[in-house]
Design a protein around this motif. Structure first.
Motif, PDB file in Angstrom:
ATOM      1  N   ALA A 117      55.206  29.883  28.069  1.00  0.00           N
ATOM      2  CA  ALA A 117      54.832  29.583  29.033  1.00  0.00           C
ATOM      3  C   ALA A 117      54.544  30.638  29.965  1.00  0.00           C
ATOM      4  N   ALA A 118      55.263  31.756  29.707  1.00  0.00           N
ATOM      5  CA  ALA A 118      55.549  32.982  29.489  1.00  0.00           C
ATOM      6  C   ALA A 118      54.734  34.007  29.566  1.00  0.00           C
ATOM      7  N   LEU A 119      54.618  33.718  27.865  1.00  0.00           N
ATOM      8  CA  LEU A 119      53.536  34.940  27.060  1.00  0.00           C
ATOM      9  C   LEU A 119      52.580  34.402  27.900  1.00  0.00           C
ATOM     10  N   LEU A 120      52.238  32.615  28.076  1.00  0.00           N
ATOM     11  CA  LEU A 120      50.590  32.791  29.014  1.00  0.00           C
ATOM     12  C   LEU A 120      50.465  33.338  30.051  1.00  0.00           C
ATOM     13  N   GLY A 121      51.622  33.717  30.873  1.00  0.00           N
ATOM     14  CA  GLY A 121      50.978  33.781  32.215  1.00  0.00           C
ATOM     15  C   GLY A 121      51.774  35.234  32.506  1.00  0.00           C
ATOM     16  N   LEU A 122      51.880  35.972  31.362  1.00  0.00           N
ATOM     17  CA  LEU A 122      50.956  37.325  31.539  1.00  0.00           C
ATOM     18  C   LEU A 122      49.974  37.965  31.489  1.00  0.00           C
ATOM     19  N   THR A 123      49.014  37.135  31.007  1.00  0.00           N
ATOM     20  CA  THR A 123      47.745  37.386  30.907  1.00  0.00           C
ATOM     21  C   THR A 123      46.596  36.406  31.987  1.00  0.00           C
ATOM     22  N   THR A 124      47.295  35.519  32.820  1.00  0.00           N
ATOM     23  CA  THR A 124      47.397  35.158  33.782  1.00  0.00           C
ATOM     24  C   THR A 124      46.523  35.583  34.735  1.00  0.00           C
ATOM     25  N   VAL A 125      45.788  35.906  35.014  1.00  0.00           N
ATOM     26  CA  VAL A 125      45.137  36.871  36.477  1.00  0.00           C
ATOM     27  C   VAL A 125      45.445  35.811  37.445  1.00  0.00           C
ATOM     28  N   SER A 126      45.471  36.639  38.837  1.00  0.00           N
ATOM     29  CA  SER A 126      46.132  35.305  39.493  1.00  0.00           C
ATOM     30  C   SER A 126      44.649  35.114  40.310  1.00  0.00           C
ATOM     31  N   ASP A 127      44.579  33.726  41.233  1.00  0.00           N
ATOM     32  CA  ASP A 127      43.600  33.349  41.531  1.00  0.00           C
ATOM     33  C   ASP A 127      42.840  33.968  42.377  1.00  0.00           C
ATOM     34  N   ALA A 128      43.851  34.649  43.510  1.00  0.00           N
ATOM     35  CA  ALA A 128      43.230  35.859  44.377  1.00  0.00           C
ATOM     36  C   ALA A 128      42.160  37.120  43.939  1.00  0.00           C
ATOM     37  N   PHE A 129      42.791  37.057  42.841  1.00  0.00           N
ATOM     38  CA  PHE A 129      42.076  38.558  42.114  1.00  0.00           C
ATOM     39  C   PHE A 129      40.317  37.381  40.850  1.00  0.00           C
ATOM     40  N   VAL A 130      40.560  36.452  40.950  1.00  0.00           N
ATOM     41  CA  VAL A 130      39.585  35.673  40.208  1.00  0.00           C
ATOM     42  C   VAL A 130      38.534  35.547  40.981  1.00  0.00           C
ATOM     43  N   TYR A 131      38.890  35.400  42.549  1.00  0.00           N
ATOM     44  CA  TYR A 131      37.796  35.053  43.653  1.00  0.00           C
ATOM     45  C   TYR A 131      37.767  36.626  43.949  1.00  0.00           C
ATOM     46  N   LEU A 132      37.751  37.686  44.169  1.00  0.00           N
ATOM     47  CA  LEU A 132      37.341  38.554  44.469  1.00  0.00           C
ATOM     48  C   LEU A 132      36.371  39.528  43.606  1.00  0.00           C
ATOM     49  N   LEU A 133      37.019  39.447  42.148  1.00  0.00           N
ATOM     50  CA  LEU A 133      35.873  39.372  40.578  1.00  0.00           C
ATOM     51  C   LEU A 133      34.874  38.652  41.190  1.00  0.00           C
ATOM     52  N   LEU A 134      35.159  37.268  41.733  1.00  0.00           N
ATOM     53  CA  LEU A 134      33.793  36.242  41.158  1.00  0.00           C
ATOM     54  C   LEU A 134      32.846  37.074  42.511  1.00  0.00           C
ATOM     55  N   GLN A 135      33.602  37.335  43.388  1.00  0.00           N
ATOM     56  CA  GLN A 135      32.621  37.550  44.769  1.00  0.00           C
ATOM     57  C   GLN A 135      31.819  38.672  44.803  1.00  0.00           C
ATOM     58  N   ARG A 136      32.355  40.024  44.163  1.00  0.00           N
ATOM     59  CA  ARG A 136      31.962  41.322  43.763  1.00  0.00           C
ATOM     60  C   ARG A 136      30.917  40.827  42.776  1.00  0.00           C
ATOM     61  N   ARG A 137      31.147  40.004  42.503  1.00  0.00           N
ATOM     62  CA  ARG A 137      30.281  39.842  40.578  1.00  0.00           C
ATOM     63  C   ARG A 137      28.544  39.518  40.841  1.00  0.00           C
ATOM     64  N   THR A 138      28.865  38.786  42.209  1.00  0.00           N
ATOM     65  CA  THR A 138      27.717  37.662  42.611  1.00  0.00           C
ATOM     66  C   THR A 138      27.549  37.726  43.420  1.00  0.00           C
ATOM     67  N   GLY A 139      27.839  38.829  44.735  1.00  0.00           N
ATOM     68  CA  GLY A 139      27.405  39.131  46.174  1.00  0.00           C
ATOM     69  C   GLY A 139      27.987  38.195  46.814  1.00  0.00           C
ATOM     70  N   ILE A 140      29.283  36.968  47.019  1.00  0.00           N
ATOM     71  CA  ILE A 140      28.373  35.681  48.434  1.00  0.00           C
ATOM     72  C   ILE A 140      29.130  36.780  48.833  1.00  0.00           C
ATOM     73  N   SER A 141      28.090  36.617  50.197  1.00  0.00           N
ATOM     74  CA  SER A 141      29.480  36.367  51.313  1.00  0.00           C
ATOM     75  C   SER A 141      30.544  36.365  52.006  1.00  0.00           C
ATOM     76  N   GLU A 142      30.930  37.411  52.408  1.00  0.00           N
ATOM     77  CA  GLU A 142      32.363  37.085  53.200  1.00  0.00           C
ATOM     78  C   GLU A 142      32.623  36.277  54.202  1.00  0.00           C
ATOM     79  N   GLN A 143      31.761  35.516  54.983  1.00  0.00           N
ATOM     80  CA  GLN A 143      32.165  34.202  55.225  1.00  0.00           C
ATOM     81  C   GLN A 143      32.479  33.078  54.584  1.00  0.00           C
ATOM     82  N   TRP A 144      31.627  33.256  53.240  1.00  0.00           N
ATOM     83  CA  TRP A 144      31.812  32.001  52.540  1.00  0.00           C
ATOM     84  C   TRP A 144      33.236  32.310  51.578  1.00  0.00           C
TER      85      TRP A 144
END
Length: 435
Positions: A261-288
């Motif tokens: 569980a700890a080993l896999l946690g070392l490579t589990t990106v924070s949810d907030a980073f996933v959403y920021l990456l998705l917003q940058r990749r797709t250009g989703i508006s900040e209000q959404w």
């Protein structure tokens, strides 16, 4: 090695408060009461979580490294306190008391967000809020486990996580609506969140029983886990010693599960980073942006119970590892998939599937290994290791993003997750020809 024993249900075993309804057999009223508390509390928490990345990065101008450090620190605080909360709950033998202190502390911190507008004080308040989350997690999960037969652990945790995730669905929606309607949107979100958090504490006090009696010990849990080398069980009224809790790591199955569980946690990106990456990749508006967690939560909500039930039948090891494989697919889509209109939906769906296959399955697996009198301590040991690993991942990922960019940072995490999943598959491989 198995994450959980899939023993056949024993006849005539019915713990107090247990219900065997047609829809959720084996799931007790305690689970539903705790699920209601988590539902309300998660509405409050997710209202803040949904707007926090945007508030810090856009509103306060925090860099990705700064945000990764802050995100990692307050999750690291939660991890360390979780260990203390689990041990205290076992020691005083009052899981509701320790869980209530955790819920109460988190509720007190919500109105403080209205008073702080700089990074230092904000970091302190968030750390205190995470302290409350850390205190309550292991005692709450111990109450769920102790009120549920071993063969229904995955289902019970699935029901609880589904109710909890209902709050995670409603929270971002509430934050989105408040941001659109209020002039001073962030403060309005924090104020409403504080009121909802107080309601969650009241439900805990009024509807969750003070004592949860265990119906049955974890099958196959070695006696030495409770008492060291003597093989005798810990007397029911004797306080649990810290050394006895740490001695749980002598159990090979628990040690392997905690390490993976700890080993896999070392490579589990924070949810907030996933959403920021998705917003940058797709250009989703900040209000959404506040609605992104809604996609993850909706899929988690729909799949938590069926996936938990499936884990009880086919083995929690298999489901746990498949969950991380789905997360790897989500990372791959973020890195290399064409810019399709369906990309945000696919990534968020996979993200939700990952949580459905891991969030409730992991404590269900731990519960099958750890004896009753040390249940909260065992849950805390595994949860703390995983959370500390994710703390390290947040800091390293934020630094890599700042230095090399978001693409190389995510690529490194994807490669690391692939390698760690392969190692975990070997460590947690089935024995005796069983799958």
């Amino acid at each position: 090695m198995y994450l959980a024993d899939r023993a056949a249900p024993s006849e005539g075993t019915t713990a107090p408060g247990r219900t065997r309804g047609r829809r959720f057999p084996g799931v007790s009223s305690v689970v539903f009461a705790l699920g209601a508390v988590s539902l309300i509390t998660d509405i409050s928490s997710e209202m803040v979580t949904a707007v926090l990345p945007l508030y810090l990065v856009v509103g306060l101008g925090l860099s990705p490294l700064g945000f990764g450090t802050l995100d990692g620190v307050y999750n690291g605080v939660s991890a360390l306190v979780q260990l203390a909360g689990g041990h205290l709950a076992d020691r005083v033998r009052n899981h509701k008391l320790i869980a209530g202190l955790g819920y109460g502390l988190s509720a007190v911190c919500k109105p403080l967000l209205l008073l702080v507008h700089s990074l230092g004080p904000l970091g302190i308040v968030l750390a205190l809020e995470r302290t409350g989350k850390g205190l309550r997690t292991a005692p709450r999960d111990a109450m769920i486990s102790l009120s549920t037969p071993a063969e229904f652990q995955g289902r019970a945790f699935g029901v609880h996580r589904a109710m909890d995730t209902t709050g995670a669905v409603l929270g971002p929606v509430a934050a989105f609506l408040i941001l659109r309607a209020a002039t001073d949107g962030y403060d309005a979100v924090f104020g409403v969140s504080a009121c909802v958090a107080v309601l969650g504490v009241l439900v805990l006090v009024l509807f969750v029983p003070g004592k949860v009696r265990a119906g049955r010990a974890a099958p196959g849990a070695p006696e030495e886990a409770a008492s060291g080398d003597s093989g005798a069980e810990v007397p029911e009224k004797r306080p649990v010693d810290l050394r006895e809790a740490l001695r749980l790591l002598r159990l090979p199955r628990l040690r392997g599960l905690a390490a993976c569980a700890a080993l896999l946690g070392l490579t589990t990106v924070s949810d907030a980073f996933v959403y920021l990456l998705l917003q940058r990749r797709t250009g989703i508006s900040e209000q959404w942006f506040p609605l992104m967690p809604l996609g993850t939560a909706a899929v988690f909500l729909l799949l938590a119970v069926p996936v938990g039930t499936l884990a009880d039948r086919v083995g929690r090891r298999v489901v746990f590892l498949v969950g991380h494989a789905l997360l790897l697919v989500a990372y791959t889509l973020l890195l290399w998939a064409p810019d399709l209109p369906a990309l945000p939906y696919l990534v968020l769906a996979l993200h939700g599937m990952f949580y459905a296959a891991t969030d409730g399955v992991l404590p269900a697996a731990v519960s099958a290994i750890v004896p009753e009198q040390l249940r909260a301590s065992g849950l805390a040991l595994v949860g703390t290791g995983q959370a500390l690993a994710r703390f390290c991942c947040s800091i390293v990922f934020g630094a890599a993003w700042t230095v090399w960019g978001d693409g190389p940072a995510l690529a490194g995490s994807a490669v690391g997750l692939l390698c760690c999943a392969a190692v975990a598959g070997v460590v947690l491989r089935p024995s005796g020809g069983r799958s």
